[in-house]
Design a protein around this motif. Structure first.
Motif, PDB file in Angstrom:
ATOM      1  N   MET A   1       4.131   6.454   6.337  1.00 39.89           N
ATOM      2  CA  MET A   1       3.244   5.960   5.174  1.00 39.89           C
ATOM      3  C   MET A   1       4.804   4.203   5.825  1.00 39.89           C
ATOM      4  O   MET A   1       3.903   2.981   5.693  1.00 39.89           O
ATOM      5  N   ALA A   2       5.756   4.590   6.023  1.00 34.10           N
ATOM      6  CA  ALA A   2       6.637   3.406   6.409  1.00 34.10           C
ATOM      7  C   ALA A   2       6.424   2.527   6.970  1.00 34.10           C
ATOM      8  O   ALA A   2       6.102   1.473   7.503  1.00 34.10           O
TER       9      ALA A   2
ATOM     10  N   PRO B   1      -2.833   0.365   0.365  1.00 31.37           N
ATOM     11  CA  PRO B   1      -3.153  -0.231   1.302  1.00 31.37           C
ATOM     12  C   PRO B   1      -4.184  -0.887   0.771  1.00 31.37           C
ATOM     13  O   PRO B   1      -5.341  -0.285   0.017  1.00 31.37           O
TER      14      PRO B   1
ATOM     15  N   TRP C   1       5.428  -0.166  -0.964  1.00 32.30           N
ATOM     16  CA  TRP C   1       4.134   0.896  -0.680  1.00 32.30           C
ATOM     17  C   TRP C   1       4.339   2.231  -0.974  1.00 32.30           C
ATOM     18  O   TRP C   1       4.167   2.452   0.128  1.00 32.30           O
TER      19      TRP C   1
ATOM     20  N   ASN D   1       5.069  -1.862   9.989  1.00 36.22           N
ATOM     21  CA  ASN D   1       4.235  -1.885  11.525  1.00 36.22           C
ATOM     22  C   ASN D   1       5.384  -1.240  12.260  1.00 36.22           C
ATOM     23  O   ASN D   1       5.648  -1.933  13.730  1.00 36.22           O
TER      24      ASN D   1
ATOM     25  N   TRP E   1      -5.143   8.702   0.851  1.00 34.96           N
ATOM     26  CA  TRP E   1      -4.525   8.077   1.012  1.00 34.96           C
ATOM     27  C   TRP E   1      -3.213   8.431   2.259  1.00 34.96           C
ATOM     28  O   TRP E   1      -3.062   8.659   3.735  1.00 34.96           O
TER      29      TRP E   1
ATOM     30  N   TYR F   1       3.326   2.570   8.782  1.00 32.92           N
ATOM     31  CA  TYR F   1       2.559   1.804   8.725  1.00 32.92           C
ATOM     32  C   TYR F   1       2.355   0.961   8.121  1.00 32.92           C
ATOM     33  O   TYR F   1       1.684  -0.375   8.620  1.00 32.92           O
ATOM     34  N   ALA F   2       3.237   0.131   6.661  1.00 34.55           N
ATOM     35  CA  ALA F   2       3.559  -1.003   5.589  1.00 34.55           C
ATOM     36  C   ALA F   2       4.575  -1.732   6.497  1.00 34.55           C
ATOM     37  O   ALA F   2       4.396  -2.663   6.243  1.00 34.55           O
TER      38      ALA F   2
ATOM     39  N   THR G   1      -2.178  -0.998  -5.701  1.00 34.98           N
ATOM     40  CA  THR G   1      -2.785  -1.379  -4.109  1.00 34.98           C
ATOM     41  C   THR G   1      -1.803  -2.554  -3.517  1.00 34.98           C
ATOM     42  O   THR G   1      -1.169  -3.843  -4.347  1.00 34.98           O
ATOM     43  N   VAL G   2      -1.709  -2.637  -2.475  1.00 39.53           N
ATOM     44  CA  VAL G   2      -0.349  -3.275  -1.719  1.00 39.53           C
ATOM     45  C   VAL G   2      -1.500  -3.975  -0.488  1.00 39.53           C
ATOM     46  O   VAL G   2      -1.169  -3.271   0.635  1.00 39.53           O
ATOM     47  N   GLU G   3      -1.198  -5.065  -0.538  1.00 41.96           N
ATOM     48  CA  GLU G   3      -0.959  -5.297   1.157  1.00 41.96           C
ATOM     49  C   GLU G   3      -0.452  -4.742   2.158  1.00 41.96           C
ATOM     50  O   GLU G   3       1.272  -4.820   2.175  1.00 41.96           O
ATOM     51  N   MET G   4      -0.243  -4.534   3.039  1.00 42.86           N
ATOM     52  CA  MET G   4       0.206  -3.938   4.251  1.00 42.86           C
ATOM     53  C   MET G   4      -1.025  -4.610   5.919  1.00 42.86           C
ATOM     54  O   MET G   4      -1.802  -5.726   5.239  1.00 42.86           O
TER      55      MET G   4
END
Ligand code: GDP
Length: 476
Positions: free
Chosen positions: A126-127, A209, A203, A132, A227, A129-130, A465-468
């Protein structure tokens, strides 16, 4: 729209009205009866009638979902979005040149059980992904297997190896650290950001996301769990030998639907992290599931149960006490699950087998205080369009260990009627502490900081929700 759909809708409509008429009229009658024996009989009759009416209403809701075409539509949407997310993860995890990619080292050896360790790896992905960053898993000297992750599962990356994780530094939430080639996160309980109110990355679970949220919510009642299920589904990809083992066991055990997965966690957990629940308590939930299924399918079904447990005596007890049920389970799993044998290859195969069959069941009955059952529940979400309600937990509500605060939002106002209750206005956020599974939940009104119980129907999930990074949705 179709005639079948309209008929199903009408039946549901009258079912709900008749349910309410019956309940309110008989409660008034009950108020007037003075003879204790008559009260007892009437209460019993009411519980039986209302249970049957509930079953009919739920079966009618399934009918509405099917005849409206919504079920098929949900399945299509879920499959499409799962393909998108799995592709993004594949893309993230397979950079053409690993030494140029930003990387995140993740060690599997958190000092805890398999479920807890898998949740640690899920948090890393998950980290990744958040932030990159490509996740590189270090499973050397795994307490469950000297042979490491790849003895059972496919590697997380085809293009990065453990060598690419050399020279890692601790992750920090600072701009300089963002550019470091390889970082390692602290465990979820210790992670902090440099600033911010709660000092934890936004996140973390149960955030979703932002660019995926509404697409998930279209077919799934609880996007955070879906998710998590997708992240886990990426990790939970079997080696060929594991696939063969599961196929053989499926045949040997006669594992097939309809089936309820029951997880009874005992041994070291009882009295330390959870209370003991008797087999009867689990089986009451199983019975209710099959009673409901019989109404839905309009015929009696074989009552099959897959029982997973770390205490083999539970299995014998269940078989003896419930001869009308076909209770199946894997002896090898149970026998290697106790603390004395737990950290071994045999036990690893056992727990993976149990989680496999629990997650493939139609319904789960367990205690969500156990990471084993929460893992099975998360994986289940990747198999069915929406498995949000396919469980009964005898204790906790669903949570992810180390999650950010989990809130509900009041959709109706409530005035406390007793000192145990809390009041709130419509729109107030309520930090959730638990569900009493009797129509009431427990929580804290974040406006007034008062803690207490309230009617569960007056609040719904408050999703975060968080922008990723918005990964390009292309084939890799
Ligand atoms: P928790 O302690 O139940 O929250 O879950 P963990 O996964 O962190 O640790 C419990 C460990 O006990 C598991 O990982 C297994 O090794 C073992 N265990 C518990 N329940 C079962 C079960 O039903 N089947 C098997 N095979 N092992 C289990």
């Amino acid at each position: 729209p179709s005639k079948q759909f309209e008929f199903a809708r009408r039946k549901l409509d009258s079912g709900i009205i008749e349910f309410w008429r019956y309940a309110s009229a008989h409660l008034k009658t009950l108020n007037e009866v003075r003879d204790p024996d008559k009260v007892e009989n009437l209460v019993k009759e009411m519980v039986d009638f209302m249970t049957e009416q509930k079953r009919v209403i739920l079966a009618d809701i399934d009918n509405v979902e099917r005849t409206s075409g919504v079920l098929e539509w949900k399945n299509d949407k879920a499959q499409q979005l799962s393909a998108v997310v799995q592709n993004r993860l594949k893309h993230l995890q397979n950079p053409a040149n690993c030494s140029k990619a930003r990387r995140l080292r993740c060690g599997i050896n958190k000092a805890c059980g398999f479920g807890c360790q898998l949740h640690h790896v899920t948090y890393c992905l998950m980290a990744g992904y958040a932030l990159n960053r490509t996740v590189i898993l270090d499973s050397k000297n795994w307490r469950y297997s000297r042979k490491g992750w790849e003895s059972m599962f496919l590697p997380l990356s085809e293009t990065c190896t453990l060598k690419d994780a050399a020279g890692y530094i601790p992750w920090k939430d600072t701009p300089e650290n963002y550019e470091a080639p390889v970082v390692e996160l602290p465990i979820i309980d210790n992670i902090q950001t440099a600033s911010g109110n709660n000092k934890r990355p936004e996140w973390l679970p149960q955030a979703v996301p932002a660019d995926l949220f509404s697409r998930i919510h279209a077919f799934h009642k609880n996007p955070p769990i879906w998710w998590l299920g997708q992240l886990l589904a990426y990790l939970w990809r079997y080696q060929k030998s594991t696939v063969t083992m599961m196929e053989e066991l499926t045949n040997e055990l006669h594992y097939k639907s309809p089936i309820v997965g029951v997880h009874v966690r005992r041994t070291d957990k009882i009295g330390t992290e959870a209370s003991k629940h008797e087999v009867e308590e689990y089986m009451r939930k199983v019975a209710e599931y099959f009673d409901q299924l019989d109404v839905k399918m309009n015929k009696t079904q074989v009552r099959r149960v897959y029982l997973a447990t770390d205490d083999p005596t539970v299995f014998r007890e269940a078989r003896e006490k419930f001869p009308d049920y076909e209770v199946i389970g894997n002896f090898k799993s149970m026998e290697s699950a106790g603390l004395n044998k737990r950290y071994s290859d045999e036990s690893l195969r056992g727990i993976i087998t149990d989680i496999n069959f629990l997650s493939h069941s139609d319904h789960l009955v367990c205690t969500f205080s156990s990471q084993v059952c929460r893992l099975a529940y998360e994986l289940m979400q990747a198999r069915v369009a929406d498995a949000t309600d396919n469980y009964d937990s005898l204790d906790d509500v669903y949570y992810y260990g180390g999650q950010n605060s989990h809130n509900l939002e009041a959709i109706l106002p409530h005035e406390a009627r007793t000192p145990e209750e809390i009041s709130f206005k419509k729109g107030d956020l309520l930090g959730i502490a638990g569900n009493h599974w009797d129509g009431y939940s427990k929580g804290e009104n974040l406006e007034t900081n008062k803690r207490g119980i309230f009617p569960s129907y007056k609040a719904v999930e408050h999703f975060v929700t968080v922008e990723m990074p918005r990964y390009e949705d292309k084939e890799v």
